[in-house]
Structure formats: structure tokens, C-alpha cells
Scaffold this motif. Sequence first.
Motif, short mmCIF file in Angstrom:
data_model
loop_
_atom_site.label_atom_id
_atom_site.label_comp_id
_atom_site.label_asym_id
_atom_site.label_seq_id
_atom_site.Cartn_x
_atom_site.Cartn_y
_atom_site.Cartn_z
N CYS A 18 0.84 -1.21 0.00
CA CYS A 18 0.00 0.00 0.00
C CYS A 18 0.87 1.26 0.00
O CYS A 18 0.53 2.26 -0.64
N LEU A 19 1.99 1.20 0.69
CA LEU A 19 2.89 2.35 0.73
C LEU A 19 3.51 2.61 -0.63
O LEU A 19 3.60 3.75 -1.07
N ALA A 20 3.96 1.54 -1.28
CA ALA A 20 4.55 1.68 -2.61
C ALA A 20 3.54 2.22 -3.60
O ALA A 20 3.84 3.09 -4.42
N ALA A 21 2.31 1.72 -3.53
CA ALA A 21 1.26 2.17 -4.45
C ALA A 21 0.89 3.64 -4.20
O ALA A 21 0.61 4.38 -5.15
N CYS A 22 0.92 4.05 -2.96
CA CYS A 22 0.55 5.42 -2.60
C CYS A 22 1.46 6.43 -3.31
O CYS A 22 1.00 7.48 -3.76
N THR A 23 2.72 6.12 -3.42
CA THR A 23 3.65 7.05 -4.06
C THR A 23 3.36 7.22 -5.55
O THR A 23 3.78 8.19 -6.15
N GLN A 24 2.63 6.27 -6.13
CA GLN A 24 2.34 6.31 -7.57
C GLN A 24 1.03 7.02 -7.90
O GLN A 24 0.71 7.21 -9.07
N CYS A 25 0.28 7.41 -6.90
CA CYS A 25 -1.00 8.08 -7.15
C CYS A 25 -0.75 9.48 -7.69
O CYS A 25 0.18 10.17 -7.24
N GLY A 26 -1.55 9.90 -8.61
CA GLY A 26 -1.40 11.22 -9.22
C GLY A 26 -1.46 12.34 -8.20
O GLY A 26 -2.29 12.34 -7.31
N TYR A 110 0.71 17.71 4.13
CA TYR A 110 0.25 16.68 3.21
C TYR A 110 -0.27 15.49 3.99
O TYR A 110 0.13 15.25 5.11
N LYS A 111 -1.21 14.76 3.38
CA LYS A 111 -1.80 13.58 3.99
C LYS A 111 -2.53 12.80 2.90
O LYS A 111 -2.63 13.26 1.77
N CYS A 112 -3.09 11.68 3.24
CA CYS A 112 -3.88 10.88 2.30
C CYS A 112 -5.07 11.71 1.83
O CYS A 112 -5.79 12.30 2.63
N ASP A 113 -5.28 11.74 0.53
CA ASP A 113 -6.46 12.42 -0.01
C ASP A 113 -7.41 11.43 -0.67
O ASP A 113 -8.24 11.80 -1.49
N LEU A 114 -7.27 10.17 -0.29
CA LEU A 114 -8.11 9.08 -0.79
C LEU A 114 -8.00 8.93 -2.31
O LEU A 114 -8.95 8.57 -2.98
N CYS A 115 -6.80 9.25 -2.84
CA CYS A 115 -6.57 9.19 -4.30
C CYS A 115 -7.75 9.82 -5.03
O CYS A 115 -8.36 9.20 -5.90
N TYR A 116 -8.05 11.04 -4.68
CA TYR A 116 -9.24 11.70 -5.20
C TYR A 116 -9.29 11.72 -6.72
O TYR A 116 -10.38 11.63 -7.30
N ASP A 117 -8.13 11.77 -7.37
CA ASP A 117 -8.12 11.74 -8.83
C ASP A 117 -8.70 10.44 -9.36
O ASP A 117 -9.21 10.38 -10.47
N ARG A 118 -8.68 9.37 -8.56
CA ARG A 118 -9.23 8.07 -8.95
C ARG A 118 -10.64 7.85 -8.38
O ARG A 118 -11.55 7.46 -9.09
#
Length: 187
Positions: A18-26, A110-118
Motif C-alpha cells: 500500500c505504501l509503494a502504491a501510494c507514491t504512484q498516485c497522481g 500533506y496527507k492521504c487524499d483518498l486518491c481523489y483523482d481516482r
Amino acid sequence: MKKLLYIEMDNCIGCRSCLAACTQCGGHDERNRNYVYDVNPLVDRQTIPLMCLHCVNPACARSCPAQAIQITEEGAVLSALVEKCIGCQNCTIACPYGIPKFDEEQNLMYKCDLCYDRTKDGIPPMCASVCPTNTLQWIDENELAEKRERHRVGKWVSSRQPFEPLEGETRVQISLPGIIQGIQKLF
């Protein structure tokens, strides 16, 4: 149908995908916005994922004097807006969960934005799309009702006193049935 992030903490195996994937979010600028904690590293290997719970009435947004923290129509609590954030760090102090982090170089929270772009388009957040153990799930309200019925452990609040929770309702739902009931399960 409306979807939400559901966390089954006792499924976590600490793989940190999940951490690795988080860095790839737009829009994350390859910065990790989630955390995986070792619960008691000297005793066992239990880990739990933690990210912003997207409170319905978030303390971070309430404490921001510049109104830099926006809440979307879908309920995602976004990171501070670059053009508005004054770097006061009130949000990092106000959050009862310790989620927002402050970048001193950028003078920005900065914090999690729930990958709002997705998620605004119904696509699961990056963390949930890669979790191999279904610790992080992107589910609809019917699936949530089914899970609550199956576990029947009551309402979980983030405080020792159920009448005065640290923060009210959150949009991210957390399940601790195995931990609370003393049940060991494999995914």
C-alpha cells in the motif's frame, strides 16, 4: 452506488505494498501519505495500516485559519492547497489521529487524499487496488452492511469513552473483529 474505504486491520501482513502504491498516485509527487505501524515489534509481527480517516467534520480543516484544507462533495478531505497554506501546522496538531505531516521544505501539510483523482470516478484508491490480503477494501454500502452484520461487534469509536469520541463520524470504516473477539483468521 457510493463506495468507501474499509480497513480490516487484522488482515495486515506488513507487506507495505500500500505504501509503494501510494507514491504512484497522481498528485502525490512520489510522497507516501499512508503508514504501516509495527504494533509491538519486540513481541510479534502484527502490523496495521493507517491513513487519513476522512472525518465528516475534520479537526484539521476546522483548525486551519487559511481555509487551505478542502472537503470534496464525495467527502474526501484533501491535503492543504499550496496557494492557501500558510504553514502554521495547526492541522497537524489538531488531528486526533496524528495523520497530517508537514513538509518544511515546501512549507505545506500533506496527507492521504483518498486518491481523489481516482475515487471521484469510482476507481479504487491505489492502496486498496494492490492490497494482497484485502486489508484495504473499496466497498459499497451494501457490502459494509453485510460485514457489520457478520461481525456484530458494535460501533467502534476512537476514544476510551464512547460518549465523547475524539472525533465524530469518519468516512473510512475500520474493522477489528478478529482482534476484539480473539479470533485468528487468514485473510
